[in-house]
Design an enzyme around this catalytic site. Structure first.
Site, PDB file in Angstrom:
ATOM      1  N   HIS A   1      -8.132   8.839  -2.129  1.00 49.54           N
ATOM      2  CA  HIS A   1      -7.612   8.913  -0.758  1.00 49.54           C
ATOM      3  C   HIS A   1      -8.517   9.733   0.159  1.00 49.54           C
ATOM      4  O   HIS A   1      -8.532   9.531   1.367  1.00 49.54           O
ATOM      5  CB  HIS A   1      -6.209   9.526  -0.793  1.00 49.54           C
ATOM      6  CG  HIS A   1      -5.340   9.130   0.349  1.00 49.54           C
ATOM      7  ND1 HIS A   1      -3.988   9.313   0.320  1.00 49.54           N
ATOM      8  CD2 HIS A   1      -5.587   8.557   1.536  1.00 49.54           C
ATOM      9  CE1 HIS A   1      -3.448   8.875   1.444  1.00 49.54           C
ATOM     10  NE2 HIS A   1      -4.399   8.410   2.191  1.00 49.54           N
TER      11      HIS A   1
ATOM     12  N   ASP B   1       0.835  -1.195   0.000  1.00 48.54           N
ATOM     13  CA  ASP B   1       0.000   0.000   0.000  1.00 48.54           C
ATOM     14  C   ASP B   1       0.873   1.249   0.000  1.00 48.54           C
ATOM     15  O   ASP B   1       1.830   1.341   0.764  1.00 48.54           O
ATOM     16  CB  ASP B   1      -0.892   0.019   1.243  1.00 48.54           C
ATOM     17  CG  ASP B   1      -1.682   1.302   1.330  1.00 48.54           C
ATOM     18  OD1 ASP B   1      -2.656   1.451   0.570  1.00 48.54           O
ATOM     19  OD2 ASP B   1      -1.303   2.178   2.136  1.00 48.54           O
TER      20      ASP B   1
ATOM     21  N   TYR C   1       2.559  10.338  -0.166  1.00 47.56           N
ATOM     22  CA  TYR C   1       3.456   9.892   0.911  1.00 47.56           C
ATOM     23  C   TYR C   1       4.874  10.311   0.606  1.00 47.56           C
ATOM     24  O   TYR C   1       5.399  10.055  -0.456  1.00 47.56           O
ATOM     25  CB  TYR C   1       3.400   8.374   1.070  1.00 47.56           C
ATOM     26  CG  TYR C   1       2.116   7.815   1.622  1.00 47.56           C
ATOM     27  CD1 TYR C   1       1.174   8.604   2.255  1.00 47.56           C
ATOM     28  CD2 TYR C   1       1.843   6.469   1.499  1.00 47.56           C
ATOM     29  CE1 TYR C   1      -0.001   8.056   2.751  1.00 47.56           C
ATOM     30  CE2 TYR C   1       0.675   5.918   1.998  1.00 47.56           C
ATOM     31  CZ  TYR C   1      -0.242   6.727   2.611  1.00 47.56           C
ATOM     32  OH  TYR C   1      -1.401   6.177   3.099  1.00 47.56           O
TER      33      TYR C   1
END
Length: 195
Positions: free
Chosen positions: A136, A51, A56
């Protein structure tokens, strides 16, 4: 390692390890050597489901993110990793500018953003198609139908594998209702049993 099937279409369903590896800090707070070692050990143990997200880990250095996907792309290339490892990524929460956040300046879920973000994720990961692509965040500034239709367009074009995803059963039902679809009683029972 135990595995679970995701997807229903025999042409696209995949067996993935029930233990997914979160790669949130890979390439940022977790350096490349350590990240590669963890990834290698995970795969050696039978893991095949990773994931990540296009944002990120923007908060570690005030950037817009992309560190994790970039590192996963380098790891895949250096190890010759192909379809045997499924990578799930997300979009919509990448900050629009360095030094900002998804809470006040997210890219969102417009058709244009989804298309561009998916392309950038494919480039960073070094893949022709994304195994699993999630929204997201919710984006109430964009009609849900626009968001769902753009995800569907990417699937139709073959740049995203046709596996549906949502953060919750309620979100999935809301997304389907936005485009005049609904879960069958059997599908709803299977989802309820899985949660």
């Amino acid at each position: 390692m135990k595995y679970r099937t995701i997807g229903t279409d025999p042409r696209h369903r995949r067996e993935v390890s029930v233990l997914a590896l979160g790669a949130m800090l890979f390439g940022s707070l977790t350096d490349e050597q350590t990240s590669f070692a963890v990834l290698d050990r995970y795969v050696e143990a039978g893991g095949n489901f990773i994931d990540t997200s296009d944002n990120y880990a923007f908060w570690t250095d005030g950037s817009q993110g992309g560190h994790s996907e970039e590192l996963l792309g380098r790891w895949r290339r250096s190890r010759g990793i192909g379809d045997e490892v499924v990578i799930a990524t997300k979009l919509g929460a990448r900050p629009l500018a360095p030094g900002t956040s998804y809470t006040d300046n997210a890219e969102g879920l417009s058709a244009k953003v989804i298309r561009e973000s998916a392309e950038h994720s494919r480039e960073r990961l070094g893949v022709q198609k994304l195994d699993l692509l999630y929204a997201h965040i919710d984006d109430h500034t964009v009609p849900l139908q626009e968001t769902v239709e753009e995800f569907a367009a990417l699937v139709a074009e073959g740049t995203v594998v046709p596996l549906a995803g949502a953060s919750s059963v309620a979100q999935l039902e809301e997304n389907l209702a936005a485009v005049d679809l609904e879960l069958s009683a059997e599908q709803r029972a299977r989802l309820d049993a899985a949660h």
